[in-house]
Design a protein around this motif. Sequence first.
Motif, mmCIF file in Angstrom:
data_model
loop_
_atom_site.group_PDB
_atom_site.id
_atom_site.type_symbol
_atom_site.label_atom_id
_atom_site.label_comp_id
_atom_site.label_asym_id
_atom_site.label_seq_id
_atom_site.Cartn_x
_atom_site.Cartn_y
_atom_site.Cartn_z
ATOM 1 N N ARG A 175 0.824 -1.197 0.000
ATOM 2 C CA ARG A 175 0.000 0.000 0.000
ATOM 3 C C ARG A 175 0.872 1.266 0.000
ATOM 4 N NH1 ARG A 175 -5.223 0.891 1.203
ATOM 5 N NH2 ARG A 175 -5.449 -1.282 1.873
ATOM 6 N N ALA A 176 1.938 1.245 0.791
ATOM 7 C CA ALA A 176 2.847 2.398 0.803
ATOM 8 C C ALA A 176 3.547 2.570 -0.538
ATOM 9 C CB ALA A 176 3.879 2.232 1.915
ATOM 10 N N PHE A 177 3.859 1.441 -1.205
ATOM 11 C CA PHE A 177 4.486 1.527 -2.521
ATOM 12 C C PHE A 177 3.523 2.106 -3.556
ATOM 13 C CE2 PHE A 177 5.411 -0.478 -6.662
ATOM 14 C CZ PHE A 177 6.689 0.007 -6.874
ATOM 15 N N LEU A 178 2.240 1.699 -3.494
ATOM 16 C CA LEU A 178 1.254 2.207 -4.450
ATOM 17 C C LEU A 178 0.925 3.669 -4.222
ATOM 18 C CD1 LEU A 178 -1.218 -0.808 -4.644
ATOM 19 C CD2 LEU A 178 0.519 -0.149 -6.321
ATOM 20 N N ASP A 179 1.208 4.168 -3.026
ATOM 21 C CA ASP A 179 0.950 5.586 -2.774
ATOM 22 C C ASP A 179 1.790 6.487 -3.665
ATOM 23 O OD1 ASP A 179 -0.912 4.946 -0.898
ATOM 24 O OD2 ASP A 179 0.445 5.161 0.825
ATOM 25 N N HIS A 180 2.904 5.970 -4.160
ATOM 26 C CA HIS A 180 3.753 6.767 -5.054
ATOM 27 C C HIS A 180 3.186 6.833 -6.469
ATOM 28 C CE1 HIS A 180 6.920 7.052 -2.030
ATOM 29 N NE2 HIS A 180 6.772 5.742 -1.812
ATOM 30 N N PHE A 181 2.185 6.030 -6.752
ATOM 31 C CA PHE A 181 1.574 6.000 -8.098
ATOM 32 C C PHE A 181 0.069 6.205 -7.938
ATOM 33 C CE2 PHE A 181 5.264 3.221 -7.971
ATOM 34 C CZ PHE A 181 6.049 3.727 -8.991
ATOM 35 N N PRO A 182 -0.407 7.452 -7.964
ATOM 36 C CA PRO A 182 -1.836 7.725 -7.695
ATOM 37 C C PRO A 182 -2.783 7.035 -8.667
ATOM 38 C CG PRO A 182 -0.511 9.735 -7.594
ATOM 39 C CD PRO A 182 0.367 8.673 -8.146
ATOM 40 N N ARG A 183 -2.418 6.979 -9.931
ATOM 41 C CA ARG A 183 -3.325 6.381 -10.902
ATOM 42 C C ARG A 183 -3.512 4.891 -10.636
ATOM 43 N NH1 ARG A 183 -1.603 9.164 -16.736
ATOM 44 N NH2 ARG A 183 -2.045 11.333 -16.098
ATOM 45 N N ILE A 184 -2.423 4.205 -10.349
ATOM 46 C CA ILE A 184 -2.534 2.774 -10.037
ATOM 47 C C ILE A 184 -3.345 2.578 -8.769
ATOM 48 C CG2 ILE A 184 -1.233 0.693 -9.477
ATOM 49 C CD1 ILE A 184 1.050 1.736 -11.151
ATOM 50 N N GLN A 185 -3.137 3.446 -7.777
ATOM 51 C CA GLN A 185 -3.874 3.333 -6.536
ATOM 52 C C GLN A 185 -5.370 3.554 -6.762
ATOM 53 O OE1 GLN A 185 -2.776 6.224 -3.636
ATOM 54 N NE2 GLN A 185 -3.689 5.107 -1.918
ATOM 55 N N GLN A 186 -5.724 4.535 -7.591
ATOM 56 C CA GLN A 186 -7.132 4.781 -7.880
ATOM 57 C C GLN A 186 -7.755 3.606 -8.621
ATOM 58 O OE1 GLN A 186 -7.215 8.479 -10.000
ATOM 59 N NE2 GLN A 186 -6.480 9.688 -8.231
ATOM 60 N N ALA A 187 -6.991 3.027 -9.555
ATOM 61 C CA ALA A 187 -7.523 1.870 -10.280
ATOM 62 C C ALA A 187 -7.767 0.694 -9.347
ATOM 63 C CB ALA A 187 -6.558 1.482 -11.402
ATOM 64 N N VAL A 188 -6.849 0.475 -8.414
ATOM 65 C CA VAL A 188 -7.025 -0.612 -7.455
ATOM 66 C C VAL A 188 -8.228 -0.347 -6.564
ATOM 67 C CG1 VAL A 188 -5.964 -1.785 -5.491
ATOM 68 C CG2 VAL A 188 -4.592 -1.261 -7.504
#
Length: 683
Positions: free
Chosen positions: A468-481
């Motif tokens: 989750r902390a790693f995905l925080d660096h990529f907002p678009r991927i986080q939103q898709a998830v």
Amino acid sequence: MRPPEDDEPQSWWIASTAIPLVAAATGPLANVMSIVALVMPWRSNIISTEEGPAGNIIQKGYPDPRWTTALNAVSLVCGVVGNVFLLFNFTQTVRYIIALPVTIILWFLATGILGGITAAMSVYSPPTAPDQIFSQAYWSAVIAAILYFILSIILMINMLGYFLGRYPQHFSLTDDQRTLILQMTAFVMWLLIGAAIFQRVLGISFADALYFCDVTVLTLGFGDITAHTAVGRGLIWPYAVIGIIMLGLVVGSIHQFAREVHYDNVVRKHIEEKRQSTFNRSINLEELHAARENPSNGGKDVPAPVLLRDGSVTAHYKHHSHQPIRNALRASRRPKLLVMREEKDRFVAMRAIQYETMRFRRWNDLILSVIAFGIVWTCGAVVFWQLEEISYFEGLYFCFCSLITIGYGDFTPQSNAGRPFFVLWSLIAIPTMTMLISQMSDTVVASFKHATDKVGDYVVLPQSGKYRAFLDHFPRIQQAVQRRQEKKRVKRGFQVGAEADEEAEPETNRPSSTSGPKEVDQQHSSHNDPSHDHPHRTIEELARDPGPSPFELAQQLAFAIRRTTHDAVDSQHKRYSYEEWAEFTRLIQFTDPQTRPSSYSTSQPRGGEGCVSVDSDEYGVLNWDWIGENSPLLAKQSEPEWILDRLCESLIRYVSTQEQSRATGARGVDAEEATLRKEKDLG
């Protein structure tokens, strides 16, 4: 020339510290080589070219001329007495100006005698080839002469520094360094004792027995000389164990000495240069404001503020007129939040210097160790290439296997010149390799471990919240998830939105309805206990804090002492944040009558121009500057130890203040009673 003891700074640190220790540690090795040269003949008859019990050709020595033996004995006496005077010099039993010249003269005499008789032997009584050769004793004499000469030269450099006034007339060695000298002397004596024992047990020459003891203690195990009897094998057990322990002590002391000398003379100089550079460029915002508003400077020398990477403000002067700024600064009243922000900038700047110095020290130590390892490795390969009739690549291979203590045994010293040199070279090379491995553990190995831990957190043993902390660096991927998770929840009939987030809140974050009143009280009491770690407050919260009462501060002081004691015992590398330092500083300063209890300020400009001195009283340090010469971040103690000392000093001041207050109150009561008695008498 300077007196025996003074407090003046010392220069020429290599000549004043490193050279005496090198001479004291290497002198016994030269004595060992002289002993080998005395107890054995210098020439040998070749009995057979086949390999004998000593792992080389079978040879037998024949007597030397009497003049050779007599002069050889004189040279040994000169070498041993010179070494004894050097030890007397270290223990200050004999004065420096007497002991050191005696050592130099005696070692030069030993060099001249050994050099003369080895040259005379090779000219007037050389062995007849091909049936006769010079023995290991002859080459041991050559090595001893070279060592005595080198040691005499470097001691003359030490004496030159004394005559030039670079240091007092004594060796500035610590107790640990003197212990190293004794450990090295004891280790060399252990080698000699082993050589005398195994010479008879294994039936080999004294030089070969010394070589066998050296290979055994260094755990090389070439296998060219082995024990074939039960007595020999039984003696190896205690001899090897004791020898390895002594070798470990010597290597550890050498490593510690190298780190201390490098830190005191290279790393601290690097720290001081960085600190002085930052100090000369740093100035707080209030000084800038006061300088611009102060008319006494005529509008001159107003610095232009520059923001550093770490957030600190710097300024550059064309003319160093700091005094008007200091006068204006003393007359001004600065808000506490501004003061703390400026101090935090200085704290962060000093912390950055600290981390940069740590990296510099580790990698600089590693580079120096690699250079020393390369010199020992390549130069040793050159010598064995010439002495053992092998190729240079084979010499590199043999030296590397010896340095790593692999000891395959496919290449071993066979010549009479190679074995004495190997004894000397190995005793220098193995500690060098050990120090290199130690430095690699602080840099390369630590980096590799950190990398494997990072990979393991994601692959082998995934830690909670890592992805989750790693995905925080990529907002678009986080939103898709998140959208995908919401779709899955809708299909399963769950709500989406704020209400769902409220329902999905973990129960651990909410008070448990099933918890009893006793459990709730215990939870609250653990947080209210000042001795427990509490969430660190921000700098704004610290600035708005009106400050507790003196009684509450005294209570917090006791809890802080307990906390720092725990940190000092458990973690020597504990580092506190600025906010933690601010709280500790208040506890240190509140016992000073001239300091307000609510003050968090830790860097008060005091002293002369261009410097900030540490403010202290009879009980200890009160104030300091984060980038000053006596910054706590530059102390040799760890941060918990330094703070613990200051907190204890504050406690002593508090007790003394309470005692004075009680005494003052008692005197006031006595004076009041005396006045009442006087009025009664007059009435």
